[in-house]
Design a protein around this motif. Structure first.
Motif, mmCIF file in Angstrom:
data_model
loop_
_atom_site.group_PDB
_atom_site.id
_atom_site.type_symbol
_atom_site.label_atom_id
_atom_site.label_comp_id
_atom_site.label_asym_id
_atom_site.label_seq_id
_atom_site.Cartn_x
_atom_site.Cartn_y
_atom_site.Cartn_z
ATOM 1 N N LEU A 245 53.082 33.126 35.246
ATOM 2 C CA LEU A 245 51.866 33.590 34.867
ATOM 3 C C LEU A 245 51.640 33.754 33.463
ATOM 4 O O LEU A 245 50.633 33.194 32.706
ATOM 5 C CB LEU A 245 51.452 34.550 35.424
ATOM 6 C CG LEU A 245 49.847 35.024 35.235
ATOM 7 C CD1 LEU A 245 49.035 33.537 35.700
ATOM 8 C CD2 LEU A 245 49.366 36.225 36.242
ATOM 9 N N PHE A 352 41.771 34.266 42.922
ATOM 10 C CA PHE A 352 42.427 33.794 41.879
ATOM 11 C C PHE A 352 42.545 34.825 40.791
ATOM 12 O O PHE A 352 43.465 34.488 39.557
ATOM 13 C CB PHE A 352 41.358 32.849 41.131
ATOM 14 C CG PHE A 352 41.194 31.488 41.832
ATOM 15 C CD1 PHE A 352 42.082 30.402 41.612
ATOM 16 C CD2 PHE A 352 40.333 31.335 42.671
ATOM 17 C CE1 PHE A 352 41.947 29.251 42.251
ATOM 18 C CE2 PHE A 352 40.050 30.317 43.490
ATOM 19 C CZ PHE A 352 40.866 28.913 43.102
ATOM 20 N N GLU A 353 42.639 36.033 41.171
ATOM 21 C CA GLU A 353 43.053 37.197 40.296
ATOM 22 C C GLU A 353 44.349 37.554 40.789
ATOM 23 O O GLU A 353 44.780 37.561 41.944
ATOM 24 C CB GLU A 353 41.905 38.265 40.377
ATOM 25 C CG GLU A 353 40.627 38.142 40.160
ATOM 26 C CD GLU A 353 39.737 39.379 40.365
ATOM 27 O OE1 GLU A 353 40.211 40.280 40.809
ATOM 28 O OE2 GLU A 353 38.455 39.158 40.298
ATOM 29 N N PRO A 354 45.301 38.058 39.904
ATOM 30 C CA PRO A 354 46.764 38.579 40.216
ATOM 31 C C PRO A 354 46.693 39.800 41.446
ATOM 32 O O PRO A 354 45.719 40.619 41.228
ATOM 33 C CB PRO A 354 47.280 39.013 38.934
ATOM 34 C CG PRO A 354 46.332 38.423 37.800
ATOM 35 C CD PRO A 354 44.997 38.177 38.291
ATOM 36 N N LEU A 371 50.273 36.217 43.781
ATOM 37 C CA LEU A 371 50.107 35.511 42.238
ATOM 38 C C LEU A 371 49.994 33.875 42.582
ATOM 39 O O LEU A 371 49.805 33.261 41.418
ATOM 40 C CB LEU A 371 51.403 35.785 41.530
ATOM 41 C CG LEU A 371 51.468 37.233 41.026
ATOM 42 C CD1 LEU A 371 53.076 37.415 40.399
ATOM 43 C CD2 LEU A 371 50.571 37.636 40.086
ATOM 44 N N SER A 374 46.614 32.657 41.173
ATOM 45 C CA SER A 374 46.428 33.084 39.778
ATOM 46 C C SER A 374 47.355 32.065 38.941
ATOM 47 O O SER A 374 46.775 31.475 37.941
ATOM 48 C CB SER A 374 46.891 34.444 39.711
ATOM 49 O OG SER A 374 46.167 35.052 40.446
#
Length: 429
Positions: A245, A352-354, A371, A374
């Motif tokens: 990421l 879509f956020e970690p 993850l 993300s």
């Protein structure tokens, strides 16, 4: 498949144009006041000048019907009433003509000089605002960079007098320099964390495997070793996901032509057997979709989408449909739709956020670190594209990824077609 549309910005009335209008309006207002004052003073001067003398009126200018005659010896000391009225009317005509001429010619001159003043104001405003345009252009290039940290090496380095504009440019340079140091420190941290975090996990896995495979190891030790290996494997996936990421948000320095259809075919072939054990069918419908980027990162993007579709599924009888092709504007598009529980629309942005994921009761297989999506969005944006999701009718999720087209897509497609034709001809012979 089309990417997100950028909203059209309304045409702006620029600061340069506003300054020009202010300059011109102020000049015209001052000129109009000056012209009006001159007109008032002119009329006052004419009014204070008295009447014309009799000598100023020529006999030929006498009123119609009045015979002209020379003054005789019995003439009075001054002109008669008719001559006086004629002289006053002539004064009024001359005064009105002079005032009209002053206003007309003065107004024309004022408009001409006002236009010249507005043009000069336009040029002066352009020179004064030129340093601000440099600040704006530099900030726009940094803001439009597709990856974090790109373009932060740029500086305005404005030369000139130490005024407000130079102070603004120097402050902007200081801010960009601090951001550049911050991103550079982040990259160094990622590189160090890659070594410092993976090394002890690798060592711990080796020690557990050694203890498990000893001849004297009991069944309890082997079961404990398997549990420890699963925990260790989960930590390794978590660290790998974090590092991926972080790296995918950086600039992609090398871009190569990639056909998403090849990647989809490869990833789906690997996922079919594992998904079949959970009773989930994975199918793919592919067409050429050329883009330019990092093939390994794009493979991770597709793998995460397929894995996410299998994990968040409805179990036996569920399916995952993978489609890729070329959309409007030649953009490469990828769509992954899976069956599963109903996903509320308000939960989608958080996916879509970690470390944000759906509830554990919705998972068919474990091992997720939160993850997957993300990384998908980070990889897509690092390539100049984007990723979006929406609830699927009947339950489940549909994730769509759009990527910019490869400029040489036509040439690559022709080469691939020629290669396949040659292979078919060789097989036929």
């Amino acid at each position: 498949m089309s990417g997100p549309r950028t909203p059209l910005r309304p045409r702006r009335f620029t600061l340069r144009a506003r300054l020009t209008l202010v300059y011109g309006a102020m000049f015209l207002a001052a000129g109009a006041v000056l012209l009006g004052l001159t007109y008032v003073l002119f009329n006052a001067r004419l009014g204070a000048g008295g009447t014309f003398s009799s000598s100023s009126a020529e006999p030929s200018a006498a009123p119609t019907g009045t015979p002209a005659r020379a003054p005789g010896p019995d003439a009075g000391p001054g002109p008669g009433p008719e001559h006086q009225r004629f002289t006053e009317s002539r004064e009024d005509v001359l005064r009105d003509a002079a005032g009209t001429s002053l206003l007309t010619q003065g107004g024309i001159a004022l408009l001409v000089v006002g236009a010249a003043a507005a043009g000069s104001g336009w040029l002066v405003a352009g020179r004064v605002l030129a340093p601000l345009h440099r600040v704006t252009d530099t900030a726009r290039r940094i803001a439009d960079a597709p990856a974090a940290g790109r373009g932060l090496h740029e500086r305005i380095a404005l030369a000139g007098p130490d005024d407000e504009v130079k102070e603004l440019a120097d402050t902007f340079d200081t801010m960009v320099e601090r951001l550049d140091r911050s991103f550079d420190g982040q990259r160094r941290f990622v590189a160090n964390a890659s070594h410092e975090l993976r090394t002890p996990l690798t060592l711990g896995r080796a020690l557990v495997e050694t203890a498990m495979h000893r001849p004297a190891a009991s069944a309890d030790i082997r079961r404990l070793g398997e549990d420890l290996l699963q925990i260790n494997s989960r930590h390794e996936r978590l660290i790998s996901g974090l590092l991926l990421l972080a790296s995918s948000e950086n600039e992609i320095t090398e871009r190569h032509p990639v056909d998403l259809a090849d990647i989809v075919t490869h990833v789906v072939a690997q996922a079919v057997s594992a998904a079949a054990k959970a009773g989930i069918e994975v199918t793919a419908e592919t067409a050429e979709a050329w883009t330019a980027g990092d093939a390994l990162l794009l493979e991770r993007l597709v793998h995460n989408l397929v894995e996410n579709g299998v994990r968040h599924n409805s179990g036996a009888g569920g399916h995952v449909r993978v489609t890729c092709g070329t959309g409007p504007g030649g953009r490469a598009g990828l769509r992954v739709a899976n069956t599963g529980p109903t996903v509320p629309p308000y939960e989608i942005p958080a996916l879509f956020e970690p470390f944000r994921r759906l509830g554990a009761d919705r998972l068919v297989t474990g091992g997720g670190a939160g993850l997957g999506l993300s990384i998908v969005r980070a990889v897509a944006r690092a390539h100049g594209g984007d990723a979006d999701a929406r609830p699927r009718d009947g339950g489940g999720l549909t994730v769509t990824v759009t990527l910019p087209p490869d400029p040489d897509a036509g040439r690559h497609a022709g080469q691939e077609a020629g290669k396949h034709a040659g292979q078919r001809a060789q097989a036929a012979s």
